[in-house]
Every structure is written in C-alpha cells, then in structure tokens.
Design an enzyme around this catalytic site. Structure first.
Site, PDB file in Angstrom:
ATOM      1  N   ASP A  12       0.817  -1.223   0.000  1.00 40.63           N
ATOM      2  CA  ASP A  12       0.000   0.000   0.000  1.00 40.63           C
ATOM      3  C   ASP A  12       0.845   1.266   0.000  1.00 40.63           C
ATOM      4  O   ASP A  12       0.438   2.295   0.538  1.00 40.63           O
ATOM      5  CB  ASP A  12      -0.958   0.031   1.206  1.00 40.63           C
ATOM      6  CG  ASP A  12      -1.795  -1.220   1.289  1.00 40.63           C
ATOM      7  OD1 ASP A  12      -2.269  -1.668   0.233  1.00 40.63           O
ATOM      8  OD2 ASP A  12      -1.974  -1.751   2.396  1.00 40.63           O
ATOM      9  N   HIS A  40      -4.382  -2.448  -5.916  1.00 38.36           N
ATOM     10  CA  HIS A  40      -3.745  -1.177  -6.221  1.00 38.36           C
ATOM     11  C   HIS A  40      -4.858  -0.184  -6.482  1.00 38.36           C
ATOM     12  O   HIS A  40      -5.818  -0.516  -7.168  1.00 38.36           O
ATOM     13  CB  HIS A  40      -2.944  -1.262  -7.522  1.00 38.36           C
ATOM     14  CG  HIS A  40      -1.750  -2.132  -7.420  1.00 38.36           C
ATOM     15  ND1 HIS A  40      -0.764  -1.920  -6.506  1.00 38.36           N
ATOM     16  CD2 HIS A  40      -1.384  -3.201  -8.148  1.00 38.36           C
ATOM     17  CE1 HIS A  40       0.163  -2.841  -6.679  1.00 38.36           C
ATOM     18  NE2 HIS A  40      -0.199  -3.636  -7.658  1.00 38.36           N
TER      19      HIS A  40
HETATM   20  P1  GDP Z   1      -0.381   0.142  -3.776  1.00 37.93           P
HETATM   21  O1  GDP Z   1      -0.996  -1.170  -3.487  1.00 37.93           O
HETATM   22  O2  GDP Z   1       1.072   0.195  -3.376  1.00 37.93           O
HETATM   23  O3  GDP Z   1      -0.606   0.622  -5.158  1.00 37.93           O
HETATM   24  O4  GDP Z   1      -1.048   1.180  -2.818  1.00 37.93           O
HETATM   25  P2  GDP Z   1      -2.572   1.654  -2.681  1.00 37.93           P
HETATM   26  O5  GDP Z   1      -3.412   1.244  -3.778  1.00 37.93           O
HETATM   27  O6  GDP Z   1      -3.004   1.373  -1.306  1.00 37.93           O
HETATM   28  O7  GDP Z   1      -2.312   3.211  -2.860  1.00 37.93           O
HETATM   29  C1  GDP Z   1      -2.265   4.042  -1.818  1.00 37.93           C
HETATM   30  C2  GDP Z   1      -3.393   5.052  -1.850  1.00 37.93           C
HETATM   31  O8  GDP Z   1      -2.814   6.318  -1.842  1.00 37.93           O
HETATM   32  C3  GDP Z   1      -4.300   5.048  -3.044  1.00 37.93           C
HETATM   33  O9  GDP Z   1      -5.589   5.417  -2.627  1.00 37.93           O
HETATM   34  C4  GDP Z   1      -3.686   6.100  -3.977  1.00 37.93           C
HETATM   35  O10 GDP Z   1      -4.625   6.721  -4.828  1.00 37.93           O
HETATM   36  C5  GDP Z   1      -3.201   7.075  -2.978  1.00 37.93           C
HETATM   37  N1  GDP Z   1      -2.000   7.797  -3.336  1.00 37.93           N
HETATM   38  C6  GDP Z   1      -0.899   7.393  -4.040  1.00 37.93           C
HETATM   39  N2  GDP Z   1       0.030   8.342  -4.049  1.00 37.93           N
HETATM   40  C7  GDP Z   1      -0.485   9.388  -3.338  1.00 37.93           C
HETATM   41  C8  GDP Z   1       0.006  10.663  -2.950  1.00 37.93           C
HETATM   42  O11 GDP Z   1       1.129  11.058  -3.259  1.00 37.93           O
HETATM   43  N3  GDP Z   1      -0.819  11.433  -2.184  1.00 37.93           N
HETATM   44  C9  GDP Z   1      -2.052  11.055  -1.790  1.00 37.93           C
HETATM   45  N4  GDP Z   1      -2.786  11.869  -1.050  1.00 37.93           N
HETATM   46  N5  GDP Z   1      -2.546   9.844  -2.120  1.00 37.93           N
HETATM   47  C10 GDP Z   1      -1.776   9.045  -2.877  1.00 37.93           C
END
Ligand code: GDP
Length: 424
Positions: A12, A40
């Site tokens: 995440d 994701h």
């Molecule tokens: P993954 O499994 O590593 O892709 O992680 P997630 O799907 O849980 O992504 C993390 C969350 O943070 C998602 O809701 C993204 O849209 C959001 N996100 C990613 N980068 C950023 C950022 O720089 N700022 C903010 N506020 N949200 C972000």
C-alpha cells in the site's frame, strides 16, 4: 530496458500510482507475483479503480499487460475486472496471460476461509483469497497450470487426486462437504473458455521485446516486509515480493532488470497481523488514517482500516536494500501537512540496545521505536511540481529520510493523480 516498481514497506505504498505514471513511457507492464489478495488504487481521467489482478498499465492503449507465470491467477476476478474497466469507458486492454501461470481454484479460497475461521483470534489476517493454499499446492506440485487446460482428459486424473487429498482435511478438520471431481472439472472447463484468447508463451514474447529494446515494467505487489524469506515471517504473503523475483515470475534474465524503483510512503501503514514497531493508536492514528492516502487508509481489497504508524527508517532502509533500490519514490507526502511535528523512527531499541539493522521476527517483537522529531510544514503541497518550491521543512523531511535510508529519493508523490509528482 526493464524497470521494477516494488514496495519497500508493508504494501500500500502507492505502487499502483507510480506504475500507472511510468506506464506512459512503457510498452509492456507485467504482474509477476501475488494474486487478488492485495489491491492497487489508481486515479486517472477514467475514474478511480481498485485493481487486484490486472496490471496497472491497462489504462494506456499503447501498452501490453502481462500476467506472468509467478502470479496466482484468479480467473473470475480477472474477468470481473476486465468487465468493470470496459464499463467505465477504458478501451479494451491488450492482456496476455502466461501459459505457465497457475490458477487459484474455488477450493483454495474455501480452504483459506476454513483455516482462518479455525484459527479465529490467532489468524494471519488473510484476505481469504486462497493465496496460501494456492502457493502451497504449487510447491507441493499439485497446482494447475493454465497450459494444462489443453488436455482435459489428463487433468481428470490429477483432479481426482487433488480431491482425495483435500477431502481428508475438508471433512475431518473443517467438517465441510467433500469436493466432487465433476464440479472441479466443470470449473476448469469454464476457465478454459474464458482464458483461451489471452494465453501465450509470455516468456518468449518478453525475450523478443527485450531484444527489440522495449520498455518493460515489472509491477510488484505488497512490499519487502511481506516477503516470505526477508519479511516478518510468518505474517507474510506466500510469494516473494522482491524485485529479484520479477525475473522468475515473468520469465526473464535477472540481469535485464536495470532499474528498481522502491516505493515508500511518507508515513507507515499495514494491514493484517504482524510486528509493526512504529505503530500508533487512538486519536493520533485515527486522524492519520482519515487523512491518509486518497480518501483514507482502508484496504483496497477488504475495506479494512489499515494500521497506522510514523515513518520507519529502519524498516525502509532494509526494505530498499532487499529490493536493490536504484531509485526511491516517496509517496503521499501531501498528507503530512497538518502536523506541527513529525516523528520518524530512526532506530529500534531491543533489550536496551539501539540498532538500525532490521532484525528477524523474534527480536522484532521486542523492538521499541526510537524517534527523531522533525518540524512540520503546515501547508498544502499538492500542485507543487518543482522540488525547490516545496516548503523548507518539507524538503528537510525528505532529505532526512533519504539520509537515514541511504538510497536516493528521485521521485516525490504529492497527490493521488498521475501528474502529482516531483522529480529530483
Ligand atoms: P499500492 O498497493 O502500493 O498501489 O497502494 P494503494 O493502492 O493502497 O495506494 C495508496 C493510496 O494512496 C491510493 O488510494 C492512492 O490513490 C493514494 N495515493 C498514491 N500516491 C499518493 C500521494 O502522493 N498522495 C495522496 N494523497 N494519495 C496518494
């Protein structure tokens, strides 16, 4: 050139966003491990998507997306996702599925669910997606490869053997109805029809692509702490989350992976059980959870509230090292703008001794966080595109983390969108 995008922490970290962003200049995006147990989240001009099985490159029409041999392929989830993105107006993506990928079967999910119920409070916090039973079967050599669907007669004998084995546990330990070979064969026939148009020798396809100089992205799932060898065993996932495994899970030479982007979040979060040294609780955690990510830190697959904590430089340094980071992407930095002071875990104290080396799980259980406190920047940083334009305290936070982890932070993500990125 092959680039891997992987997690330096517990998952995440925002890998989906970074992959989606890098996919713009890529030809091929590959999922090489894991299954539909993690998700994701991607925000782009088509909307907001939670992907579990599809590679994050599917939103670009110039890319080919590959589900590699290392993936736990859940066929119904794959089709549901394909359907849902098309319904939201995304052009039908070009997806190839490795003929060596194995399929998550309904009995894997059943066994996962039964075991979590049996363990109750002592459970691993599995998402009940069948991942552990799936990989157990793969290594016990009773898994079913996509390629085997071409010979249903040969499969029948295998399925009967699987039923014999599984039914001992299902009926005696879990007191469930036994599996019937006919039902499993029916399931397999359905999968055969669904998969036929997508299956090919993806390793050979990638070999040609590498020779032609194509840009290829390997998309990792979860992060270093969830790796079965190097993570917080046994509270880990069942396939390797490391970039090195990308070579195996995609079927390419290890030396072709030239760039490893380790993604790390500006604070910590984790799902499921397991040691989490810099974890915070109560109101402090609630506030960070509510403000975190894009609309709160809740699991993309389960909707479970994530466990929250401050940035853990000990875990992240180790996380980047095991990934072999050539670049670090620091994400979700915008979220921390509300804090007067930001704690960063810079060492662990174990039995009265300070260490910056990430230990094995037994010692990790005794670790207490040692914090440094950095001044906050108390403003909104979304929309900023140049590193120099970030507030001084914000740059100090980035540079402090970079120094502690010892790997170069070359990208800073300050919002969920594709363009919310600062290159250094
Ligand atoms: P993954 O499994 O590593 O892709 O992680 P997630 O799907 O849980 O992504 C993390 C969350 O943070 C998602 O809701 C993204 O849209 C959001 N996100 C990613 N980068 C950023 C950022 O720089 N700022 C903010 N506020 N949200 C972000």
């Amino acid at each position: 050139m092959v680039t891997a995008v992987v997690g330096a922490n517990w998952g995440d970290e925002g890998k989906g966003k970074i992959t989606d962003m890098l996919a713009e200049n890529s030809d091929i995006i590959i999922r090489y491990q894991g299954g539909a147990n993690a998700g994701h989240t991607i925000v782009n001009h088509y909307g907001k998507f939670a992907l579990h099985t599809m590679p994050s490159g599917i939103f670009y029409s110039h890319t080919t997306s590959i589900i590699g041999n290392g993936v736990a392929l859940n066929v119904p989830v794959f089709f549901r996702e394909m359907q849902s993105i098309i319904e939201k107006g995304v052009p039908k993506p070009r997806v190839l599925i490795s003929d060596r990928a194995q399929m998550v079967m309904s009995y894997h999910i059943l066994l996962d669910t039964c075991e979590e119920e049996r363990l109750a409070g002592r459970s691993f916090g599995s998402t009940r997606s069948g991942i552990a039973p799936f990989y157990s079967d793969k290594y016990a050599k009773i898994g079913i490869q996509v390629s085997e669907l071409s010979d249903m007669d040969a499969l029948r004998a295998k399925v009967e053997n699987i039923c014999t084995l599984k039914n001992v546990v299902l009926t005696n330990l879990y007191h469930k109805e036994p599996l019937r070979p006919d039902d499993i064969m029916e399931e397999l026939r359905t999968y055969q029809k669904m998969l036929e148009p997508y299956v090919c020798d993806t390793s050979a396809f990638l070999d040609r692509a590498i020779r032609e100089g194509k840009n290829i992205l390997l998309e990792g799932q979860l992060g270093t702490m969830k790796d079965p060898d190097h993570g917080i065993y046994p509270m880990v996932t069942s396939s390797s989350t490391l970039a090195a495994y990308g070579a195996i899970g995609a079927g390419i030479p290890p030396y072709e992976i030239k760039k490893v982007v380790a993604v790390t979040k500006a604070y910590s979060s984790a799902v499921g059980a397991g040691e989490f040294v810099s974890e915070i609780f109560g109101d402090e955690a609630d506030e960070l959870r509510r403000r975190g990510g894009d609309g709160g830190e809740y699991g993309a697959t389960t909707g479970r509230p994530r466990r929250m904590g401050w940035y853990d430089a000990v875990a992240s340094r180790y996380g980047c090292r095991l990934q072999g980071a050539t670049d670090v992407a620091l994400t979700v930095l915008d979220v921390l703008g509300y804090l007067d002071e930001i704690p960063v875990c810079v060492a662990y104290e174990i039995d009265g001794v300070k260490t910056t080396e990430f230990p094995t799980t037994v010692r990790l259980a005794k670790a207490k966080p040692v914090y440094s406190y950095l001044p906050g920047w108390k403003c909104e940083i979304r929309g900023i595109r140049k590193y120099e334009d970030l507030p001084e305290n914000c740059r100090n936070y980035v540079e402090f983390i970079e120094k502690k982890i010892g790997y170069p932070i070359t990208m800073i993500s300050n919002g969920p969108g594709r363009d919310d990125i600062i290159y250094r």
